[in-house]
Design an enzyme around this catalytic site. Structure first.
Site, PDB file in Angstrom:
ATOM      1  N   ASN A  46       0.602  -1.665   0.174  1.00  0.00           N
ATOM      2  CA  ASN A  46       0.188   0.240   0.142  1.00  0.00           C
ATOM      3  C   ASN A  46       1.219   1.469   0.451  1.00  0.00           C
ATOM      4  OD1 ASN A  46      -1.540   2.110   0.580  1.00  0.00           O
ATOM      5  ND2 ASN A  46      -2.260   1.932   2.545  1.00  0.00           N
ATOM      6  N   TRP A  47       1.269   1.937  -1.401  1.00  0.00           N
ATOM      7  CA  TRP A  47       1.907   3.071  -1.484  1.00  0.00           C
ATOM      8  C   TRP A  47       1.544   3.973  -0.544  1.00  0.00           C
ATOM      9  CZ3 TRP A  47       4.655   3.764  -6.621  1.00  0.00           C
ATOM     10  CH2 TRP A  47       5.527   2.710  -6.824  1.00  0.00           C
ATOM     11  N   LYS A  48      -0.071   4.062  -0.098  1.00  0.00           N
ATOM     12  CA  LYS A  48      -0.441   5.172   0.822  1.00  0.00           C
ATOM     13  C   LYS A  48      -0.636   6.493  -0.108  1.00  0.00           C
ATOM     14  CE  LYS A  48      -0.034   2.924   4.821  1.00  0.00           C
ATOM     15  NZ  LYS A  48       0.010   3.382   5.976  1.00  0.00           N
ATOM     16  N   GLY A  72       2.645   2.632  10.915  1.00  0.00           N
ATOM     17  CA  GLY A  72       3.831   3.025  10.427  1.00  0.00           C
ATOM     18  C   GLY A  72       4.724   3.929  11.709  1.00  0.00           C
ATOM     19  N   GLU A  77      -4.979  -4.570  10.616  1.00  0.00           N
ATOM     20  CA  GLU A  77      -3.920  -3.709  10.745  1.00  0.00           C
ATOM     21  C   GLU A  77      -4.283  -2.864  12.353  1.00  0.00           C
ATOM     22  OE1 GLU A  77      -1.781  -2.614   6.631  1.00  0.00           O
ATOM     23  OE2 GLU A  77      -3.725  -1.414   7.372  1.00  0.00           O
ATOM     24  N   SER A  95       3.949  -2.584  10.142  1.00  0.00           N
ATOM     25  CA  SER A  95       4.850  -2.543  10.246  1.00  0.00           C
ATOM     26  C   SER A  95       5.642  -3.497  10.505  1.00  0.00           C
ATOM     27  CB  SER A  95       5.709  -2.262  12.219  1.00  0.00           C
ATOM     28  OG  SER A  95       5.207  -1.021  12.767  1.00  0.00           O
ATOM     29  N   GLY A 135       2.773  -1.149   4.036  1.00  0.00           N
ATOM     30  CA  GLY A 135       2.939   0.394   3.860  1.00  0.00           C
ATOM     31  C   GLY A 135       4.651   0.963   3.281  1.00  0.00           C
ATOM     32  N   GLY A 136       4.919   1.224   4.338  1.00  0.00           N
ATOM     33  CA  GLY A 136       6.717   2.052   4.562  1.00  0.00           C
ATOM     34  C   GLY A 136       7.213   1.044   3.522  1.00  0.00           C
ATOM     35  N   HIS A 169      -9.640   1.148   5.308  1.00  0.00           N
ATOM     36  CA  HIS A 169      -8.247   1.659   5.506  1.00  0.00           C
ATOM     37  C   HIS A 169      -8.260   1.763   7.253  1.00  0.00           C
ATOM     38  CE1 HIS A 169      -4.339   2.259   6.761  1.00  0.00           C
ATOM     39  NE2 HIS A 169      -3.263   1.575   5.279  1.00  0.00           N
ATOM     40  N   GLU A 215      -6.714   4.295   8.137  1.00  0.00           N
ATOM     41  CA  GLU A 215      -6.295   6.192   7.676  1.00  0.00           C
ATOM     42  C   GLU A 215      -7.564   6.809   6.871  1.00  0.00           C
ATOM     43  OE1 GLU A 215      -2.680   5.347   5.952  1.00  0.00           O
ATOM     44  OE2 GLU A 215      -2.229   4.728   7.041  1.00  0.00           O
TER      45      GLU A 215
HETATM   46  P1  13P Z   1       3.095   0.545   7.616  1.00  0.00           P
HETATM   47  O1  13P Z   1       4.001  -1.228   7.237  1.00  0.00           O
HETATM   48  O2  13P Z   1       4.335   1.047   7.107  1.00  0.00           O
HETATM   49  O3  13P Z   1       3.323   0.496   9.085  1.00  0.00           O
HETATM   50  O4  13P Z   1       1.583   0.354   7.202  1.00  0.00           O
HETATM   51  C1  13P Z   1       0.800  -0.587   7.395  1.00  0.00           C
HETATM   52  C2  13P Z   1      -0.505  -0.068   6.351  1.00  0.00           C
HETATM   53  O5  13P Z   1      -1.067   0.974   6.453  1.00  0.00           O
HETATM   54  C3  13P Z   1      -0.294  -0.434   5.256  1.00  0.00           C
HETATM   55  O6  13P Z   1      -2.084  -0.763   4.656  1.00  0.00           O
END
Ligand code: 13P
Length: 249
Positions: free
Chosen positions: A11-13, A173, A167, A212, A233-234, A97, A99
């Protein structure tokens, strides 16, 4: 019943410009050279879905969206229909998600409507659930998460391809992850609800862990009971890190 291949989705957000396509190409080239045990997907921002789908066409990495609107079309400035993502070459879409639940007040009912739209468009929804730190500290993790699963998955998904992603909001993150026991406890609880809701199909729905995930912890997480992949994510932004996770599956 045979287990599905795990799904590792990035997920590149809100990260990524045209120049980022090279990272995705590097992932796809490595996946094609040494096909992994997992299915692999990258969910870039909407502006890159079509370009990424074109760039990776015929390669072993799928492309997904990060959200969609439930309606087919209409006067919804700034929004994107599931059909538009499919038309652009996506095969999956992340929905609900945290977010978006937190930042846009998305309810379980809205996420369920979006999941129905994804199904209508032929996309495979990845429906996210997870507790906040306050909810965990109050001992409400399982109640919150199982409630979200029950409320966010429409009946129309019965027998259809979809995934759930657990999640924990406080692990996203932050570099923090739950213990392996905590992850497994939640995944087993989600599996129970899926089996109740969808019968034998519910036993096979992939339940991804997200929060993470990195090359150093992926193998331990991915071998847990009822963990069927990862939503990253990251660590999905750099090919070398993402490939380290894919290799652990
Ligand atoms: P991180 O891997 O950066 O913690 O993000 C997880 C995430 O929200 C994937 O959708």
């Amino acid at each position: 019943m045979t287990a599905l291949r795990p799904l590792i989705a990035g997920n590149w957000k809100m990260n990524g410009l045209g120049s980022s396509l090279d990272e995705a190409r590097a992932v796809a080239a490595a996946v094609d050279a040494h096909p992994p045990g997992a299915r692999v997907a990258i969910c870039p921002p909407a502006t890159l879905v079509h370009r990424l789908a074109e760039a990776l066409g015929g390669m072993g990495v799928e492309v997904g969206g990060q959200d969609c609107r439930a309606e087919l079309a209409g006067a919804f400035t700034g929004d994107i229909a599931a059909e538009m993502l499919a038309d652009a070459g996506a095969t999956l879409v992340i929905l609900g998600h945290s977010e978006r639940r937190a930042g846009y007040g998305e309810s379980d009912a809205l996420v369920a409507a979006k999941a129905g739209a994804a199904h209508r468009a032929g996309l495979e929804p990845i429906v996210c659930v997870g507790e906040t730190l306050a909810e965990r500290e109050a001992g409400r993790t399982l109640a919150v998460v199982t409630g979200q699963v029950r409320g966010s998955l429409p009946e129309v998904l019965a027998g259809k391809p979809f995934a759930v992603a657990y999640e924990p909001v406080w692990a996203i993150g932050t570099g923090l992850t739950p213990t392996l026991e905590q992850i497994e406890e939640v995944h087993v609880a989600i599996r129970g609800v899926l089996a109740e809701m969808f019968g034998p199909h519910g036993q096979r729905v992939p339940i991804l862990y997200g929060g993470s995930v990195k090359p150093s912890n992926a193998a331990d997480i991915l071998r847990l009971r009822d963990v069927g992949g990862a939503l990253v994510g990251g660590a999905s932004l750099k090919a070398i890190d993402f490939l380290g996770i894919i290799g652990a599956a």
